[in-house]
Enzyme design. Structure first.
Site, PDB file in Angstrom:
ATOM      1  CD  GLU A 176      -1.753  -2.373   1.601  1.00  0.00           C
ATOM      2  OE1 GLU A 176      -0.557  -2.623   1.905  1.00  0.00           O
ATOM      3  OE2 GLU A 176      -2.675  -3.210   1.724  1.00  0.00           O
ATOM      4  CG  PHE A 211      -9.840  -9.481  11.481  1.00  0.00           C
ATOM      5  CD1 PHE A 211      -8.584  -9.864  11.954  1.00  0.00           C
ATOM      6  CD2 PHE A 211     -10.092  -9.557  10.116  1.00  0.00           C
ATOM      7  CE1 PHE A 211      -7.607 -10.313  11.077  1.00  0.00           C
ATOM      8  CE2 PHE A 211      -9.118 -10.007   9.238  1.00  0.00           C
ATOM      9  CZ  PHE A 211      -7.872 -10.380   9.718  1.00  0.00           C
ATOM     10  CD  GLN A 212      -7.449  -7.209   7.857  1.00  0.00           C
ATOM     11  OE1 GLN A 212      -8.289  -6.927   7.013  1.00  0.00           O
ATOM     12  NE2 GLN A 212      -6.274  -7.723   7.545  1.00  0.00           N
ATOM     13  CE  LYS A 222     -17.307  -6.319   3.605  1.00  0.00           C
ATOM     14  NZ  LYS A 222     -16.645  -7.588   3.905  1.00  0.00           N
ATOM     15  CG  MET A 269      22.968  11.473   2.236  1.00  0.00           C
ATOM     16  SD  MET A 269      24.127  12.597   1.414  1.00  0.00           S
ATOM     17  CE  MET A 269      23.135  13.224   0.069  1.00  0.00           C
TER      18      MET A 269
END
Ligand SMILES: Cc1ncc(C[n+]2csc(CCOP(=O)(O)OP(=O)(O)O)c2C)c(N)n1
Ligand SMILES: [Mg+2]
Lengths: 584, 186
Positions: free
Chosen positions: A52, A114-115, A164, A482
Site C-alpha cells: 500500500e 479484526f483489522q 463496510k 549519504m
C-alpha cells in the site's frame, strides 16, 4: 434525476464524476464491495500494487507528472497503516492525493474488531484533512469535497474512511457540485499593494535573485510560463529548490542551478549576496537556508505563497504576498510592464559579472576514472543520452538523488519526481510506475540507490503485470552512501551499519520477475548499457556499479551559512563540528 | 549530545540562534476559533498544538450555533509574537476552521472563567471562608455542616486569587471551566 445506489457504487460514480480514470490500490475485506463495483465497470482502471505504501507513491508520481489528483484505494487496518508513509510524503511535498480506505462496519467501530485501526486518528496529522463517513447519505458529497480540498489552495493528501456497512447501504447519490458552498476557499489573488511593493523593489534592486520552489509547479503550467517570461524580461538570475526544478528551463541563460545543502556554488552565493530575494512558492526549508542567523544577511525578502502559515515561519519577510503563484506573477508582470519595464541595468550588469566569476569555480566538475564508473559520470552520461526525449525522471533518496538533481537538466515542469520534504527511501520506484501509467509512451527513468530501491522492490511485479517499461537506473555503491558521507564528515569515519550487505544479483532479480537486467561496471561499457536500457521495450533494472566512496559536493555543512560551502573532499573530513553536529 | 563533545555556547557553529530577527518576548494571547461542529475537530486543534510544540494555558469548547453547526473554541496561549502568528496561520489551515480571532489584538475584550471551589472546615476558618467568598461575590451552591461549594466567576486572575486565599482555609477541590472570551462593543 435523483439516483439511489449503494455506497460502493457511489464511490465509483463519484470518482467517475471527478474525472478519475486511474486508481492505485490493494484489496481486503473492508473494501470488497468497492472492488466488486470496480469489477463491473470499465471507466476506471485499477492498478494492483504490491504494497500500500507503493500505491500512494505511485499516485504521487501520477499526480506530479499530470497535475491531476492521484487516487488510492486500500483496505482497513494494515492497508491504511501501510499508506501512512505515502500520506506523510505527499503532505510534506504538497501533492494532491485522495486515499479511500475501508473500515470495519460502524457498529463494530471501537470494539478492536479484526483489522480495525483508528484510521482517521492515525492519519489526522499526515493528511490535509480526513473524514470518517458514518452514513451512506453523506458519502458522495464527502468524496466530492475530498477532491476539492486535495486540489485547492496548497494541495495535499486527504483520506476518506468508509465503513463496510456504509458501502453496502443505499442512499441518493449527490452529483459533483458546480460550486463548493463550503467556506474552504483559499485566497488566490495577491494583495495589490504588496505586489506593487515587490515591483518597486525589483526596479531598484542591484543584486536580485528569483528563488523558486514546488509552488510554481503546483500552480500549474501557466505559472511556469509567466515565470519564464518574467525572468527573460527582467534578466534576473534564477535558482530553485529541489522541488521546483523544471519550472524554469535548465538551458535558460539566467539559470543558476539548484540551491541548498547540495546546491550549486553560484546559486548559494547569489542567495547569500543578493539584495532582493524573490521567493516564489518555496518555504525557506532548512535544506535551503542553512544557518538562519547568517542566511542572506543583506537582502530584502519577498515571499509569494498560497499558504499564509509559510510566511514568516522561519525567515522574516519584508514583502509577504499571499496568493496563487500564477495569479500573483501575472499581476506583478503586468504592473512591472505598465510602469515602464524598469530594472537597475548597471547594478544588474555588475551582479552578473560577479555571478560569472562564481560560475568559473565549476563546482560540479569531477574527475572521471578509467577503471571505475563515477556516479556523477553515470548521471552525466544518462543526461547526454536521454536529453531531448520525452523523458520523466524519478529518484530515490540519497547521494544519487542529489547527483540526479545536479547533473540532469529539466526543461519543463512536471518532469521531475523526488521525495523532497520527507526524504522517503523507496519513493522512486513506485512513483515511476505512477508516471508511466500516466504517460505510457514516455521514457520514465528512476535514478536509484541500491538501498532505497530495495525498499519497494516488490513493485517489479506491478511493472511486469501492467507492461510498464520503467527503467530502474541503480547507482550501486554498495553503501548507504549519504549515511556513509555523513559518518565520514561527522563521526570520525566510523561507518556504523552503512553498508548494503548481502545485495541481490540485480540482473537475476530482474529475470526472476520476467524483466530485463543489465550489469555495468566498466566506464567503457556505460554508454552502450544506458542505450540498451532505454531502447528495451519493457521494464529494466540496470545495476550500475559505481565508485563506492564518492562524496556529494558542493555541500553546506549543517549549521553553516551559504558562504561556507565545501567543494571537495580535501577539506571535508570531520568538517561538521560543534552544534551543527546535532542537526540532521 | 555529550558523545559529540559539543561545547555550550560555541558561537561559530551556533545553529541554534534560530530566530535572529524575531523577538523573543513571551506574550499571552486569547484566541477565539469558530469551527464546524464535526467529530474530530477538537482533536485537530489539540493535535496541532502538541505536534508543533505550542502552549495551551486554557481551552474551552462548546457549540454556539446549533443551526449553523458551529462551535467556538477559546484558547489562551503563550509564545513569542512570531509563534503567535504561526499559531493563528496554522489554525487557519485546518479545513473545518471558519474564523480565527486574536482577541488580544483585535481591540478590547472581556474574559471570564467559572470555578467551583470546595472548602471544608469548621469554626473560624469556616466563617472566614464565607466572609471572603462574599467579598469575591462567590455564591454558595452547596453546603454541609463541614463544607461549602462556592461558585465564582471572573477573570482567571481573580479565580487564582480566590483559590490562593481558600487554600489555608481548607480548599480540597477546585474545578475550573477555562476561559470564555468575547470582544467588547458591537
Ligand atoms: C525510509 C528511510 N529510511 C532511512 C533514511 C535515511 N537515509 C537517507 S539516505 C540513506 C542511504 C540511501 O542509500 P542508497 O539508496 O543506496 O543511496 P546512496 O546515498 O548510496 O546514493 C539513508 C539510509 C531515509 N531517508 N528514508
Ligand atoms: Mg547506495
Amino acid at each position: 434525476m435523483a439516483q439511489t445506489m449503494t455506497g460502493a457504487k457511489m464511490v465509483v460514480q463519484a470518482l467517475k464524476d471527478q474525472g478519475v480514470d486511474t486508481v492505485f490500490g490493494y484489496p481486503g475485506g473492508a473494501v470488497l464491495p468497492i472492488y466488486d463495483e470496480l469489477f463491473q465497470q470499465e471507466h476506471i482502471r485499477h492498478y494492483l500494487v504490491r504494497h500500500e505504501q507503493a500505491a500512494v507513491h505511485a499516485a504521487e508520481g501520477y499526480a506530479r507528472s499530470t497535475g491531476k489528483p492521484g487516487v488510492v484505494l486500500v483496505t482497513s487496518g494494515p492497508g491504511a497503516t501501510n499508506a501512512v508513509t505515502g500520506l506523510t510524503d505527499a503532505l510534506m511535498d504538497s501533492i494532491p492525493i485522495v486515499v479511500l480506505t475501508g473500515q470495519v462496519p460502524t457498529f463494530m467501530i471501537g470494539s478492536d474488531a479484526f483489522q480495525e485501526a483508528d484510521t482517521v486518528g492515525i492519519t489526522r496529522p499526515c493528511t490535509k484533512h480526513n473524514w470518517l463517513v458514518k452514513d451512506t447519505d453523506r458519502l458522495s458529497a464527502t468524496i466530492h469535497e475530498a477532491f476539492h480540498v486535495a486540489t485547492s489552495g496548497r494541495p495535499g493528501p486527504v483520506l476518506v474512511d468508509i465503513p463496510k456497512d456504509v458501502q453496502f447501504a443505499s442512499a441518493i447519490y449527490q452529483p459533483k457540485p458546480k460550486t463548493i458552498a463550503r467556506h474552504y476557499a483559499p485566497q488566490v489573488k495577491g494583495d495589490m499593494a504588496q505586489i506593487e511593493a515587490l515591483v518597486a523593489a525589483m526596479e531598484k534592486a542591484e543584486r536580485p535573485v528569483f528563488y523558486t520552489g514546488g509552488g510554481v509547479i503546483n500552480s500549474g503550467p501557466a505559472a511556469s510560463q509567466l515565470l519564464r517570461e518574467f525572468v527573460e524580461a527582467t534578466g534576473f538570475p534564477i535558482t530553485s529548490t529541489l522541488m521546483g526544478l523544471g519550472a524554469y528551463p535548465a538551458s535558460g541563460k539566467h539559470w543558476l542551478g539548484m540551491l541548498g545543502m547540495h546546491g550549486l556554488y553560484e546559486a548559494n552565493l547569489a542567495m547569500h549576496g543578493c539584495d532582493l530575494m524573490i521567493n516564489i512558492g518555496a518555504r525557506f526549508d532548512d535544506r535551503i537556508t542553512g544557518r538562519l542567523d547568517a542566511f542572506s544577511p543583506k537582502s530584502k525578502k519577498a515571499h509569494v505563497d498560497i499558504d499564509p502559515s509559510s510566511i514568516n515561519k522561519v525567515i522574516k519577510t519584508d514583502i509577504p504576498i499571499i496568493g496563487d503563484v500564477a495569479h500573483v506573477l501575472e499581476d506583478a508582470l503586468n504592473l512591472w510592464k505598465s510602469r515602464g519595464r524598469r530594472v537597475n541595468t548597471d547594478g544588474l550588469a555588475k551582479w552578473w559579472r560577479q555571478i560569472d566569476e562564481w560560475r568559473k569555480v565549476d563546482c560540479l566538475k569531477f574527475k572521471a576514472s578509467e577503471s571505475t564508473i563515477k556516479p556523477q559520470h553515470a548521471v552525466a552520461r544518462l543526461e547526454a543520452l536521454t536529453k531531448g526525449r520525452d523523458r520523466y525522471i524519478c529518484t530515490e533518496v540519497g547521494q544519487h538523488q542529489m547527483w540526479a538533481a545536479q547533473y540532469l537538466g529539466f526543461e519543463d515542469p512536471n518532469r521531475w519526481m523526488t521525495s523532497g520534504g520527507l526524504g522517503t527511501m523507496g519513493y522512486g520506484f513506485p512513483a515511476s510506475i505512477g508516471v508511466q501509467v500516466a504517460h505510457p509512451d514516455a521514457l520514465v527513468i528512476n535514478v536509484a540507490g541500491e538501498a532505497s530501491w530495495l525498499m519497494n522492490m516488490q513493485e517489479m511485479g506491478t511493472a511486469i503485470q501492467y507492461r510498464l517499461p520503467v527503467k530502474q537506473f541503480i547507482l550501486n555503491n554498495e553503501r548507504l552512501g549519504m549515511v556513509r558521507q555523513w559518518q565520514q564528515l561527522l563521526h570520525g569515519e566510523r561507518y556504523s551499519h552503512s553498508w548494503s550487505e548481502a545485495l541481490p544479483d540485480f540482473v537475476k532479480l530482474a529475470e526472476a520477475f520476467g524483466a530485463k537486467g543489465i550489469f555495468c561496471s566498466d566506464p567503457k561499457d556505460l554508454d552502450d548499457a544506458i542505450m540498451e536500457m532505454i531502447e528495451h521495450d519493457g521494464p529494466v533494472i540496470m545495476d550500475c556499479l559505481v565508485e563506492k566512496h564518492e562524496n556529494c559536493f558542493p555541500m553546506i555543512p549543517s549549521g553553516e551559512p551559504h558562504n561556507k560551502m565545501l567543494l571537495s573532499d580535501a577539506k571535508a573530513t570531520n568538517a561538521i563540528a560543534g552544534k551543527g553536529a546535532v542537526l540532521v | 549530545m555529550s558523545p559529540l563533545h559539543i561545547k555550550k555556547g560555541s558561537s561559530k557553529h551556533s545553529a541554534y540562534n534560530l530566530r535572529p530577527s524575531f523577538s523573543d518576548v513571551q506574550e499571552r494571547h486569547t484566541l477565539a476559533v469558530l469551527v464546524e461542529n464535526e467529530p474530530g475537530v477538537l482533536a485537530r486543534v489539540i493535535g496541532l498544538f502538541s505536534g508543533r510544540g505550542y502552549n495551551i494555558e486554557s481551552l474551552t469548547v462548546a457549540e454556539v450555533d446549533h443551526e449553523g453547526h458551529l462551535s467556538r473554541i477559546t484558547i489562551v496561549t503563550t509564545g513569542t509574537p512570531q509563534v503567535i502568528e504561526q499559531i493563528k496561520a496554522q489554525l487557519g489551515r485546518i479545513v473545518p476552521v471558519h474564523e480565527v480571532h486574536d482577541l488580544t489584538v483585535e481591540g478590547a475584550s472581556v474574559e471570564r472563567e467559572l470555578a467551583l471551589v470546595k472548602v471544608s472546615g469548621k469554626g473560624d476558618k469556616r466563617v472566614e471562608a464565607l466572609r471572603l467568598a462574599d467579598i469575591f461575590r462567590a455564591h454558595v451552591v452547596d453546603s454541609t455542616l463541614e463544607s461549602f461549594v462556592f461558585q465564582i466567576t471572573g477573570t482567571p486572575e481573580k479565580i487564582d486569587a480566590f483559590a490562593d486565599l481558600m487554600r489555608p482555609l481548607g480548599l480540597i477541590e477546585l474545578a475550573r471551566t477555562g476561559v470564555a472570551a468575547l470582544s467588547r462593543g458591537s
